[in-house]
Enzyme design. Structure first.
Site, PDB file in Angstrom:
ATOM      1  N   GLY A 296     -10.341  65.637  52.492  1.00 24.46           N
ATOM      2  CA  GLY A 296      -9.134  64.838  52.655  1.00 24.46           C
ATOM      3  C   GLY A 296      -8.075  65.275  51.669  1.00 24.46           C
TER       4      GLY A 296
ATOM      5  N   LYS B  48     -11.094  47.724  42.504  1.00 25.04           N
ATOM      6  CA  LYS B  48      -9.835  48.236  43.040  1.00 25.04           C
ATOM      7  C   LYS B  48      -9.212  47.233  44.005  1.00 25.04           C
ATOM      8  CE  LYS B  48      -6.663  51.403  43.894  1.00 25.04           C
ATOM      9  NZ  LYS B  48      -6.201  51.255  45.247  1.00 25.04           N
TER      10      LYS B  48
ATOM     11  N   HIS C 161      -7.565  44.717  41.865  1.00 24.21           N
ATOM     12  CA  HIS C 161      -6.401  45.404  41.300  1.00 24.21           C
ATOM     13  C   HIS C 161      -5.233  45.379  42.287  1.00 24.21           C
ATOM     14  CE1 HIS C 161      -3.963  49.121  41.190  1.00 24.21           C
ATOM     15  NE2 HIS C 161      -4.081  49.092  39.881  1.00 24.21           N
TER      16      HIS C 161
ATOM     17  N   GLU D  74      -1.563  43.558  42.273  1.00 25.46           N
ATOM     18  CA  GLU D  74      -0.364  44.355  42.560  1.00 25.46           C
ATOM     19  C   GLU D  74       0.538  43.641  43.573  1.00 25.46           C
ATOM     20  OE1 GLU D  74      -0.293  48.205  45.081  1.00 25.46           O
ATOM     21  OE2 GLU D  74      -0.775  48.844  43.036  1.00 25.46           O
TER      22      GLU D  74
END
Length: 304
Positions: A7, A166, A169, A173
């Site tokens: 990727g 994450k 997180h 955000e």
């Protein structure tokens, strides 16, 4: 170290470059022939020396599941797969279990840094065994920002913990971005403030609301002071939804993150059915004025 990287999109491409600058041998595979090093996943695996390590940076969900499944058929006992995309943590546990049947190790890594990671480094949150994390530390240390390891890297816990971290997180955000956005709108609407970009720029030093997100908002305002080159339409990656769902499942109040997610949903409604209902109720019980639907009626909602 030698690493296979699957990727090579916006983040994967830059990660390959940062790792190569750090002295690692990175062989990348992507369907885009302009950026790939290998012709196929099989070719990629064949060019790696055992024990192999392959980092997957493809979209979450079915693309990741298919890639991990194919790698499971190509790799050997003792090899390692790392999912660095935005997979849901429950999928990590399923993927790891399938690979473990063949003796293939697994790490999940929450990666933050976006398109700026090549220059600034990436914040990394890792799930997996201590032994597998230790094995990949040279790669992690090259990807993370310069400075103390603990300020840009964490072994969050067992498999799934990296992506769980994450997810939270990204939920935070959402809330931070929404707060900045609402502050911008209030400043922009209030006639007393004559230079909104200057005010927001002044927050960058010496204030408690300074952050990298604020720096990016200043950067956006420098190129478009009114932000009128964009539509106020905002998608969500899915991680905000997962964060809110986890908050509900764990009975943890998360009103800010929840409101930020719902605000994104509202941004996609040029004419909100809910607000039409509110307008009709105000008209029914109080006789308040309403705006009729039509070409020039805007959203159809009443004024406050």
């Amino acid at each position: 170290m030698q690493l296979g990287l699957v990727g090579l999109g916006r983040m994967g491409f830059n990660m390959r470059e940062r790792l190569r600058k750090g002295g690692h041998d990175v062989i990348g595979y992507d369907r885009n022939p302009d950026v790939t090093d290998a012709e196929s996943l099989a070719d990629l695996v064949g060019r790696l020396e055992a024990p192999r390590a392959v980092w997957v940076m493809v979209p979450a969900g079915e693309p990741t599941r298919q890639t991990v499944e194919e790698l499971g058929s190509l790799l050997s006992q003792g090899d390692l797969v790392i999912d660095g995309g935005n997979s849901k943590y429950t999928e990590d546990q399923a993927n790891a279990a399938k690979l473990a049947e063949k003796g293939i190790h697994y790490l999940d890594v929450g990666v933050s840094g976006g398109v700026w990671g090549l220059e600034n480094g990436y914040g990394l949150m890792v799930g997996g065994t201590a032994e597998d994390v230790e094995r990949m530390l040279p790669i992690f240390d090259t990807l993370r920002p310069e400075g103390p390891r603990e300020e840009g890297f964490a072994h969050a816990g067992p498999i799934g913990a990296g992506h769980y971290a994450k997810m939270v997180h990204n939920g935070i955000e959402y809330g931070l971005m929404q707060a900045y956005a609402e502050g911008f709108e209030l400043l922009d609407t209030a006639k007393i403030v004559e230079d909104v970009p200057a005010v927001i720029k002044a927050w960058q030093r010496g204030t408690v609301v300074r952050s990298w997100l604020l720096d990016l908002l200043v950067r956006a305002l420098d190129s478009d002071p009114e932000l009128d080159d964009l539509r106020g339409y905002v998608e969500d990656s899915g991680e905000g939804r997962w964060t809110v769902a986890e908050a509900i499942d764990n009975a943890v109040p998360a009103p800010v993150i929840s409101a930020a997610l719902f605000a994104r949903f509202a941004s996609r409604q040029p004419d909100s059915p809910a607000m039409r209902a509110v307008a009709s109720l105000r008209a029914q019980f109080g006789g308040h004025a309403v705006q009729k639907a039509g070409p020039s009626s805007g959203s159809g909602s009443t004024q406050a």
